[in-house]
Design a protein around this motif. Structure first.
Motif, PDB file in Angstrom:
ATOM      1  N   SER A 127       0.837  -1.214   0.000  1.00 21.80           N
ATOM      2  CA  SER A 127       0.000   0.000   0.000  1.00 21.80           C
ATOM      3  C   SER A 127       0.866   1.256   0.000  1.00 21.80           C
ATOM      4  O   SER A 127       0.577   2.226  -0.703  1.00 21.80           O
ATOM      5  N   PHE A 128       1.935   1.222   0.804  1.00 16.79           N
ATOM      6  CA  PHE A 128       2.870   2.338   0.850  1.00 16.79           C
ATOM      7  C   PHE A 128       3.465   2.595  -0.534  1.00 16.79           C
ATOM      8  O   PHE A 128       3.520   3.731  -1.013  1.00 16.79           O
ATOM      9  N   PHE A 129       3.910   1.519  -1.180  1.00 15.36           N
ATOM     10  CA  PHE A 129       4.504   1.635  -2.514  1.00 15.36           C
ATOM     11  C   PHE A 129       3.502   2.212  -3.508  1.00 15.36           C
ATOM     12  O   PHE A 129       3.830   3.121  -4.288  1.00 15.36           O
ATOM     13  N   ALA A 130       2.274   1.690  -3.491  1.00 13.50           N
ATOM     14  CA  ALA A 130       1.247   2.128  -4.451  1.00 13.50           C
ATOM     15  C   ALA A 130       0.903   3.612  -4.266  1.00 13.50           C
ATOM     16  O   ALA A 130       0.837   4.376  -5.238  1.00 13.50           O
ATOM     17  N   LEU A 131       0.703   4.014  -3.009  1.00 13.83           N
ATOM     18  CA  LEU A 131       0.351   5.413  -2.736  1.00 13.83           C
ATOM     19  C   LEU A 131       1.502   6.358  -3.098  1.00 13.83           C
ATOM     20  O   LEU A 131       1.278   7.430  -3.676  1.00 13.83           O
ATOM     21  N   LEU A 132       2.725   5.931  -2.760  1.00 11.42           N
ATOM     22  CA  LEU A 132       3.882   6.767  -3.065  1.00 11.42           C
ATOM     23  C   LEU A 132       4.104   6.866  -4.570  1.00 11.42           C
ATOM     24  O   LEU A 132       4.480   7.933  -5.085  1.00 11.42           O
ATOM     25  N   LEU A 133       3.835   5.791  -5.278  1.00  9.03           N
ATOM     26  CA  LEU A 133       3.964   5.794  -6.742  1.00  9.03           C
ATOM     27  C   LEU A 133       2.956   6.753  -7.368  1.00  9.03           C
ATOM     28  O   LEU A 133       3.294   7.505  -8.292  1.00  9.03           O
ATOM     29  N   VAL A 134       1.722   6.735  -6.847  1.00 10.58           N
ATOM     30  CA  VAL A 134       0.688   7.646  -7.353  1.00 10.58           C
ATOM     31  C   VAL A 134       1.116   9.103  -7.138  1.00 10.58           C
ATOM     32  O   VAL A 134       0.990   9.940  -8.042  1.00 10.58           O
ATOM     33  N   ILE A 135       1.634   9.400  -5.937  1.00 14.00           N
ATOM     34  CA  ILE A 135       2.096  10.762  -5.632  1.00 14.00           C
ATOM     35  C   ILE A 135       3.261  11.146  -6.546  1.00 14.00           C
ATOM     36  O   ILE A 135       3.297  12.259  -7.091  1.00 14.00           O
ATOM     37  N   GLU A 167       3.365  14.152  -9.191  1.00 16.76           N
ATOM     38  CA  GLU A 167       4.359  15.237  -9.142  1.00 16.76           C
ATOM     39  C   GLU A 167       5.014  15.441 -10.496  1.00 16.76           C
ATOM     40  O   GLU A 167       5.211  16.582 -10.945  1.00 16.76           O
ATOM     41  N   ILE A 168       5.348  14.334 -11.173  1.00 18.55           N
ATOM     42  CA  ILE A 168       5.964  14.437 -12.500  1.00 18.55           C
ATOM     43  C   ILE A 168       4.993  15.077 -13.495  1.00 18.55           C
ATOM     44  O   ILE A 168       5.370  15.979 -14.252  1.00 18.55           O
ATOM     45  N   CYS A 169       3.739  14.618 -13.465  1.00 23.40           N
ATOM     46  CA  CYS A 169       2.718  15.180 -14.366  1.00 23.40           C
ATOM     47  C   CYS A 169       2.522  16.677 -14.107  1.00 23.40           C
ATOM     48  O   CYS A 169       2.387  17.469 -15.046  1.00 23.40           O
ATOM     49  N   PHE A 170       2.507  17.046 -12.829  1.00 21.52           N
ATOM     50  CA  PHE A 170       2.326  18.457 -12.472  1.00 21.52           C
ATOM     51  C   PHE A 170       3.494  19.299 -12.981  1.00 21.52           C
ATOM     52  O   PHE A 170       3.290  20.391 -13.524  1.00 21.52           O
ATOM     53  N   VAL A 176       5.500  18.624 -15.509  1.00 18.39           N
ATOM     54  CA  VAL A 176       5.414  18.700 -16.973  1.00 18.39           C
ATOM     55  C   VAL A 176       4.348  19.704 -17.393  1.00 18.39           C
ATOM     56  O   VAL A 176       4.545  20.520 -18.299  1.00 18.39           O
ATOM     57  N   TRP A 177       3.201  19.658 -16.709  1.00 14.46           N
ATOM     58  CA  TRP A 177       2.108  20.599 -17.013  1.00 14.46           C
ATOM     59  C   TRP A 177       2.540  22.040 -16.769  1.00 14.46           C
ATOM     60  O   TRP A 177       2.275  22.919 -17.599  1.00 14.46           O
ATOM     61  N   VAL A 178       3.199  22.277 -15.642  1.00 14.80           N
ATOM     62  CA  VAL A 178       3.668  23.638 -15.328  1.00 14.80           C
ATOM     63  C   VAL A 178       4.659  24.120 -16.383  1.00 14.80           C
ATOM     64  O   VAL A 178       4.604  25.269 -16.832  1.00 14.80           O
ATOM     65  N   TYR A 179       5.563  23.213 -16.813  1.00  8.32           N
ATOM     66  CA  TYR A 179       6.571  23.591 -17.803  1.00  8.32           C
ATOM     67  C   TYR A 179       5.921  24.028 -19.110  1.00  8.32           C
ATOM     68  O   TYR A 179       6.217  25.096 -19.644  1.00  8.32           O
ATOM     69  N   PHE A 180       5.018  23.198 -19.635  1.00 11.34           N
ATOM     70  CA  PHE A 180       4.383  23.525 -20.917  1.00 11.34           C
ATOM     71  C   PHE A 180       3.369  24.659 -20.796  1.00 11.34           C
ATOM     72  O   PHE A 180       3.123  25.375 -21.759  1.00 11.34           O
ATOM     73  N   GLN A 181       2.798  24.802 -19.612  1.00  6.77           N
ATOM     74  CA  GLN A 181       1.797  25.851 -19.410  1.00  6.77           C
ATOM     75  C   GLN A 181       2.449  27.225 -19.278  1.00  6.77           C
ATOM     76  O   GLN A 181       1.900  28.218 -19.748  1.00  6.77           O
ATOM     77  N   PHE A 182       3.600  27.272 -18.631  1.00  9.98           N
ATOM     78  CA  PHE A 182       4.188  28.573 -18.298  1.00  9.98           C
ATOM     79  C   PHE A 182       5.553  28.834 -18.917  1.00  9.98           C
ATOM     80  O   PHE A 182       6.187  29.832 -18.590  1.00  9.98           O
ATOM     81  N   ILE A 206      15.798  16.310  -2.946  1.00 10.96           N
ATOM     82  CA  ILE A 206      15.900  15.401  -1.791  1.00 10.96           C
ATOM     83  C   ILE A 206      14.596  14.630  -1.596  1.00 10.96           C
ATOM     84  O   ILE A 206      14.605  13.420  -1.347  1.00 10.96           O
ATOM     85  N   ILE A 207      13.460  15.331  -1.736  1.00  9.14           N
ATOM     86  CA  ILE A 207      12.160  14.664  -1.603  1.00  9.14           C
ATOM     87  C   ILE A 207      12.008  13.588  -2.674  1.00  9.14           C
ATOM     88  O   ILE A 207      11.561  12.467  -2.392  1.00  9.14           O
ATOM     89  N   GLY A 208      12.395  13.924  -3.902  1.00 17.27           N
ATOM     90  CA  GLY A 208      12.308  12.949  -5.001  1.00 17.27           C
ATOM     91  C   GLY A 208      13.165  11.726  -4.745  1.00 17.27           C
ATOM     92  O   GLY A 208      12.742  10.588  -4.982  1.00 17.27           O
TER      93      GLY A 208
END
Length: 274
Positions: free
Chosen positions: A91-99, A103-106, A108-114, A247-249
């Motif tokens: 469960s820890f792995f699955a939730l952390l993978l989703v987060i 984060e990666i999607c966000f 990428v979105w910020v980069y192309f958006q701004f 560091i978080i990554g």
């Protein structure tokens, strides 16, 4: 490899997973603590511009939710490693993978958006610093009154070695020089002692009263404006934010890899015992 060595490696793996997840859990608690401080510190809230107060609370609650989520996930990972629970670790792995994917999607979105709005964004940030400093100097820093704004701006002037928005002359038309009968004559103005290089000195007391046509003494007073100094300070410390994100990554990737490895090891040991 002997059974003792295998047991030692397994226990060391458990220890690594627990420590990594424990750091992740502590980080979550730290984020929660910061968000609570932001929400309940009236002095800090009082320094926020009126037009930004809604955004201030929205951001604070978002930080609280993110911190709570990280704390729960970290706790799940710690318990999984301690109790040798494949379910918790999975469960820890699955939730952390989703987060992590989020984060990666966000990003990428910020980069192309701004990416085409970098100049506008930089201008907006510098404009906000100018506006905030100007509002403090002109409207919030009152004479002989102790408030959070006064203490904070004194600290800024002392630490960044600056004075006013663009220089000491900014104090001439500020609320600091408009306090009834004790206000200085129209051709004179006062500046705070935090503009002095040595605030306790006699020279400071003399130099904090200036004529409108006087040139501030750079030997005794700070003559550079705080708005520009704050922009430079923000630019020079951007790497700290980047370092924290990296560091978080790393913690997230390490946590996922180690937790999955431990989860598979636990399952394998149980299959061998069956």
């Amino acid at each position: 490899m002997g059974s003792g060595s295998r047991t030692g490696c397994y226990q060391f793996l458990r220890f690594l997973v627990f420590i990594n997840n424990f750091i992740f859990w502590l980080f979550g608690l730290g984020v929660v603590a910061v968000s609570i401080w932001l929400l309940f510190d009236e002095q800090l809230y009082g320094q926020t511009l009126e037009s930004q107060k809604a955004d201030y609370f929205t951001g604070s609650y978002m930080i609280l939710v993110i911190g709570a989520l990280i704390t729960i996930i970290g706790f799940l990972g710690c318990c999984g490693a301690w109790k040798e629970s494949s379910c918790m670790l999975g469960s820890f792995f699955a939730l952390l993978l989703v987060i992590f994917i989020g984060e990666i999607c966000f990003c990428v979105w910020v980069y192309f958006q701004f990416k085409n709005e970098a100049i506008e964004t930089a201008y907006f940030s510098t404009h906000m610093i100018d506006k905030s400093v100007e509002e403090t100097v002109m409207k919030k820093y009152e004479y002989n009154i102790s408030t959070a704004s006064v203490h904070t701006f004194d600290k800024i002037q002392e630490e960044l070695e600056c004075c006013g928005v663009r220089g000491p002359q900014d104090w001439a038309d500020s609320v600091y020089n408009k306090h009834g009968k004790n206000s200085p004559p129209p051709d004179l103005y006062k500046i705070p002692t935090s503009c002095c290089r040595v605030p306790e000195s006699k020279a400071c007391i003399i130099s904090t009263q200036l004529g409108r046509s006087d040139q501030p003494d750079s030997v005794i007073l700070y003559t550079e404006g705080c708005a520009e100094k704050m922009k430079i300070y923000a630019e020079e410390n951007q790497f700290i934010a980047v370092a924290v994100l990296i560091i978080i990554g790393i913690l997230e990737i390490l946590g996922m890899c180690l937790s999955m490895f431990l989860c598979c090891t636990i399952s394998r040991i149980r299959n061998l015992k069956a």
